[in-house]
Design an enzyme around this catalytic site. Structure first.
Site, PDB file in Angstrom:
ATOM      1  N   GLY A 157      50.783 -42.400  35.489  1.00 11.23           N
ATOM      2  CA  GLY A 157      52.061 -42.299  36.191  1.00 11.23           C
ATOM      3  C   GLY A 157      53.183 -42.001  35.219  1.00 11.23           C
ATOM      4  O   GLY A 157      52.930 -41.586  34.088  1.00 11.23           O
ATOM      5  N   ASN A 158      54.413 -42.183  35.646  1.00  8.62           N
ATOM      6  CA  ASN A 158      55.564 -41.975  34.758  1.00  8.62           C
ATOM      7  C   ASN A 158      56.695 -42.894  35.191  1.00  8.62           C
ATOM      8  O   ASN A 158      56.583 -43.599  36.192  1.00  8.62           O
ATOM      9  CB  ASN A 158      55.981 -40.497  34.756  1.00  8.62           C
ATOM     10  CG  ASN A 158      56.431 -40.029  36.123  1.00  8.62           C
ATOM     11  OD1 ASN A 158      57.459 -40.447  36.622  1.00  8.62           O
ATOM     12  ND2 ASN A 158      55.613 -39.177  36.760  1.00  8.62           N
TER      13      ASN A 158
END
Ligand code: C5P
Length: 219
Positions: A29-30
């Protein structure tokens, strides 16, 4: 009316990060907070638009009656959900920070720790805003975002044209207070005629107002 200038308009917005599963407990993810996308959704709804907000995992919430908030995890789910709402949209805004790649396979069981090295095989995700703009109908307006660290305007203009957009919002990572997580942002708005409009560092709610004003001027 003048108080609800976007009444009758449908606005489709992608927001937040995407989470791409590796196994039942892990993902790629980020740090996208979703704040900019939610601020745009809120501002469009305040102007009377019917907003469909397709968001990845974020702690942002909305209870505005003008916003239909659809929560997804992966890029593929975000694309599929956005496609269901594309036809009705007058304005499409890609504010999501989509994972460019996802694991080629998702392990059925939690991956065990064993060797000193572990490689993950990644495959490219679909480009959501580009996939949407490829299906454009006359009159639809497509806006994307670009986060650049060098040759900002040049790279943003190239991205605008490559993705078939009408305009792009440029965030420069050089600007303190701009970008991920924070409550402020400093943007430039670039349209398909290459006209660049710079803005000062502002609260994301005010940035959303500037962006919608720029779109309005070009509808
Ligand atoms: O190519 P880049 O990620 O820099 O482009 C950013 C713009 O493209 C943003 O509007 C983002 O929401 C959109 N995007 C997308 N799907 C992807 C990658 C980016 O919609 N897979």
């Amino acid at each position: 009316s003048s108080r609800l200038p976007w009444r009758g308009k449908n606005v489709l917005i992608t927001a937040g990060p995407t989470f791409e599963p590796i196994d039942p407990v892990r993902f790629i993810g980020n740090h996208s907070s979703g704040k900019m996308g939610f601020a745009l959704a809120h501002e469009a709804a305040q102007r009377g638009a019917a907003v469909t907000l397709v968001t990845g995992p974020t702690s942002q919430e909305t209870s505005h009656p003008g916003i239909q908030c659809l929560r997804v995890n992966t890029a593929q789910q975000m694309l599929d959900t956005a496609l269901e709402h594309l036809e009705a949209a007058d304005i499409v805004i890609g504010a999501a920070a989509v994972s460019d790649y996802r694991p080629a396979t998702v392990a059925d069981e939690k991956i065990k720790k064993s060797e000193d090295h572990l490689s993950l095989d990644l495959v490219k995700n679909p480009d959501i805003i580009h996939s949407l703009s490829k299906r454009r109908k006359p009159g639809q307006f497509f806006l994307g975002f670009a986060l650049e660290t060098e040759k900002e305007a040049e790279h943003a203009r190239a991205k605008l044209s490559r993705k078939g957009l009408d305009a792009i919002v440029l965030n420069s990572l050089r600007d303190k207070g701009a970008g991920f997580g924070g409550d402020t942002n400093k943007i430039s708005f670039i349209d398909k005629n290459s006209e660049l409009t710079p803005f000062a560092l502002k609260e994301k709610s005010e940035v959303a107002r500037d962006i919608l004003d720029e779109i309005d001027r070009r509808l």
